[in-house]
Design an enzyme around this catalytic site. Structure first.
Site, PDB file in Angstrom:
ATOM      1  N   ARG A 212      39.232  34.140  31.771  1.00 48.08           N
ATOM      2  CA  ARG A 212      40.321  33.243  32.032  1.00 48.08           C
ATOM      3  C   ARG A 212      41.127  33.571  33.434  1.00 48.08           C
ATOM      4  O   ARG A 212      42.467  34.015  33.366  1.00 48.08           O
ATOM      5  CB  ARG A 212      41.000  33.027  30.963  1.00 48.08           C
ATOM      6  CG  ARG A 212      40.137  32.636  29.951  1.00 48.08           C
ATOM      7  CD  ARG A 212      41.087  32.297  28.607  1.00 48.08           C
ATOM      8  NE  ARG A 212      40.123  31.638  27.596  1.00 48.08           N
ATOM      9  CZ  ARG A 212      40.736  31.171  26.346  1.00 48.08           C
ATOM     10  NH1 ARG A 212      41.744  31.495  25.832  1.00 48.08           N
ATOM     11  NH2 ARG A 212      39.674  30.948  25.398  1.00 48.08           N
ATOM     12  N   ASP A 271      32.633  39.421  46.782  1.00 55.10           N
ATOM     13  CA  ASP A 271      32.245  40.553  46.991  1.00 55.10           C
ATOM     14  C   ASP A 271      31.957  41.271  45.683  1.00 55.10           C
ATOM     15  O   ASP A 271      32.788  41.587  45.069  1.00 55.10           O
ATOM     16  CB  ASP A 271      33.629  41.435  47.813  1.00 55.10           C
ATOM     17  CG  ASP A 271      32.942  42.962  48.180  1.00 55.10           C
ATOM     18  OD1 ASP A 271      31.689  43.077  47.798  1.00 55.10           O
ATOM     19  OD2 ASP A 271      34.112  43.600  48.618  1.00 55.10           O
ATOM     20  N   ASP A 273      29.501  43.952  45.023  1.00 55.77           N
ATOM     21  CA  ASP A 273      28.753  45.016  45.207  1.00 55.77           C
ATOM     22  C   ASP A 273      29.416  46.315  44.782  1.00 55.77           C
ATOM     23  O   ASP A 273      28.692  47.212  44.757  1.00 55.77           O
ATOM     24  CB  ASP A 273      28.119  45.207  46.542  1.00 55.77           C
ATOM     25  CG  ASP A 273      29.136  45.189  47.823  1.00 55.77           C
ATOM     26  OD1 ASP A 273      30.067  45.492  47.494  1.00 55.77           O
ATOM     27  OD2 ASP A 273      28.577  45.281  49.037  1.00 55.77           O
TER      28      ASP A 273
END
Ligand SMILES: *[C@@H]1O[C@H](CO)[C@@H](O)[C@H](O)[C@H]1NC(C)=O
Ligand SMILES: *[C@@H]1O[C@H](CO)[C@@H](O)[C@H](O)[C@H]1NC(C)=O
Ligand SMILES: *[C@@H]1O[C@H](CO)[C@@H](O)[C@H](O)[C@H]1NC(C)=O
Ligand SMILES: *[C@@H]1O[C@H](CO)[C@@H](O)[C@H](O)[C@H]1NC(C)=O
Ligand SMILES: *[C@@H]1O[C@H](CO)[C@@H](O)[C@H](O)[C@H]1NC(C)=O
Ligand SMILES: CC(=O)N[C@H]1CO[C@H](CO)[C@@H](O)[C@@H]1O
Length: 417
Positions: A212, A271, A273
């Site tokens: 949430r 992003d 990774d």
């Protein structure tokens, strides 16, 4: 850790000739007038109740609340902050100016706050940290109804249910430049935004919440949904957000969205990774990331920010200034360093008193300045402003439309981003 610099709003509103709550106030709640035509209350101690306390300041509507106290109580070293037992309920037409506190500013710890029906309220530069001894099933900040409120530069954490939620008939509300973090496990939630009115979320950092971040559904609501389903129809702009996966993040940027959810999406970065470098890329509007939501071709005409930041600019701004950032406390400093780890650190917590947080920390009390007339503006400031240090004139309204005390408070902090 999950970061959202959410830029989303819903319903329709435009202010033609009204005064902004303060320079830099934006979005649906920008016109909140607070207690401009009311009285001033100077908080002079960190007691939970009684004369001079924050709770007493908030016992009647129409008050501009400033602080002639801050930080750690020297005589009571175990009481580093304003420690509250019961929830604080904020009345309508209230202005709370946390940036007026000396030293490291104000942290309110121990339970949460209700802004239900706090119509026309302005609150800035305060740390609202609920904690495990707060009321079970309650939010750090909850709004169940009411309209025209603006929340600016707040640091909100440790909610037992949600951390910052708005539901019911809540309308014309802005949350901007704030940190909403570390919702306590097992729920660990950023917040549910489920209203029939308009809400703007501009330049906020959602961090260390399991889910949430926020969840938006129902009524005129909408936005990122990280769990649950959408009941009513939602109409939302989702623009310029950066979603950064934390070390334990296993879900994608958007989840469980459905066809009741209508989103205009633009310039959102992801992003995922977890490599310690901010190297995300734009999420294409056609990406499966957006799930089942209905992607709209045109932006909804909701009140927009003066300047739409790019996602990297938004991250930069979060690092420099979100939250009660006039002076950052140890909690916010830690959260910002987690953000800057770009995916390598972050954690969910169940108990804020345990390591690594170890409670709300200590705050520099600073020095309370002389205020001969007790009107909330220090004598030295009154001399500079050309007001009378011997006459309580802080609520006089000047040519700008703001009270003297608002002009002083506004001058203490940046007015733009
Ligand atoms: C929200 O603001 C708009 C524009 O000022 C106004 O027309 C509308 O009545 C407000 N809604 C509520 C519930 O206050
Ligand atoms: C604040 O609390 C302290 C004890 O913690 C007490 O001595 C003091 O009188 C209180 N102040 C007021 C104004 O009630
Ligand atoms: C706040 O505004 C609502 C309408 O949105 C109204 O029903 C309610 O009575 C108002 N509450 C107060 C305390 O003024
Ligand atoms: C809003 O949330 C409060 C607190 O969780 C709850 O009591 C209330 O029923 C909710 N209202 C609506 C309309 O969902
Ligand atoms: C998540 O990752 C961090 C590494 O920063 C680790 O210390 C933490 O215990 C992990 N687990 C949870 C549930 O947050
Ligand atoms: C939705 C989301 O990404 N939640 C994350 C909140 O932060 C914790 C701690 O980094 C992660 O474990 C959650 O996955």
């Amino acid at each position: 850790m999950k970061l959202f610099l959410v830029l989303l709003s819903f319903a329709l509103a435009e202010c033609a000739s009204c005064l902004a709550a303060f320079p830099g106030a934006e979005g649906f709640g920008a016109e909140a007038a607070g207690a401009r035509t009311g009285t001033v209350y100077v908080v002079t101690n960190k007691n939970d109740t009684g004369a001079g306390s924050l709770r007493d300041a908030l016992s009647a509507k129409g008050r501009t609340v400033v602080f002639a106290v801050g930080g750690r109580e020297i005589s009571v070293p175990k009481k580093p902050v304003i420690q509250i037992k019961d929830r604080i309920v904020v009345p309508a037409h209230t202005t709370i100016l946390g940036q007026t506190a000396p030293g490291g500013g104000i942290t309110v710890y121990g339970n949460g706050w209700s802004f239900s029906n706090s119509n026309n309220t302005i609150i800035r530069y305060l740390r609202i940290r609920m904690g495990k001894s707060g009321s079970s099933g309650k939010d750090a900040i909850g709004i169940a109804d009411g309209n025209t409120m603006i929340f600016d530069h707040l640091s909100v954490s440790w909610g037992r249910d949600e951390t910052f939620s708005i539901n019911g008939s809540g309308a014309n509300i802005t949350i901007q430049n704030s940190i909403i973090g570390q919702g306590l496990e097992t729920h660990s939630c950023g917040g549910l935004i489920q209203t029939s009115g308009g809400v703007s979320l501009f330049r906020n950092l959602y961090i260390d919440n399991q889910t949430r971040n926020p969840k938006v559904k129902g009524g005129g609501g909408g936005g990122y949904i990280a769990g649950g389903d959408s009941e009513g129809q939602s109409y939302v702009n989702i623009m310029g957000n950066y979603f950064i996966s934390g070390p334990n993040t296993s879900i994608t940027a958007f989840s469980r969205s459905n066809a009741n959810f209508h989103g205009y999406v633009s310039g959102n970065y992801y992003d995922s990774d977890k490599n310690g470098i901010l190297d995300g890329s734009a999420i294409a509007a056609t990406s499966s990331n957006y799930g089942e939501m209905v992607i709209m071709d045109t932006q909804y005409t909701y009140p927009a920010p003066t300047k739409l930041l790019t996602p990297p600019q938004a991250v930069d701004l979060a690092i420099k200034s979100v939250g009660a950032s006039l002076v950052r406390d140890s909690i916010d400093t830690r959260l910002i360093s987690e953000l800057q780890s770009y995916g390598t650190t972050g954690e969910l917590i169940t108990d804020e008193t345990a390591s690594p947080m170890s409670g709300p920390g200590t705050i520099d009390p600073g020095t309370v300045a002389l205020d001969t007339d007790g009107d909330g503006i220090p004598d030295s400031v009154e001399v500079k402003m050309g007001t009378d240090p011997n006459v309580a004139d802080s609520m006089n309204i000047g040519a700008s439309g703001y009270t003297n005390i608002e002009m002083w408070a506004n001058s203490l902090v940046p007015s733009s981003y």
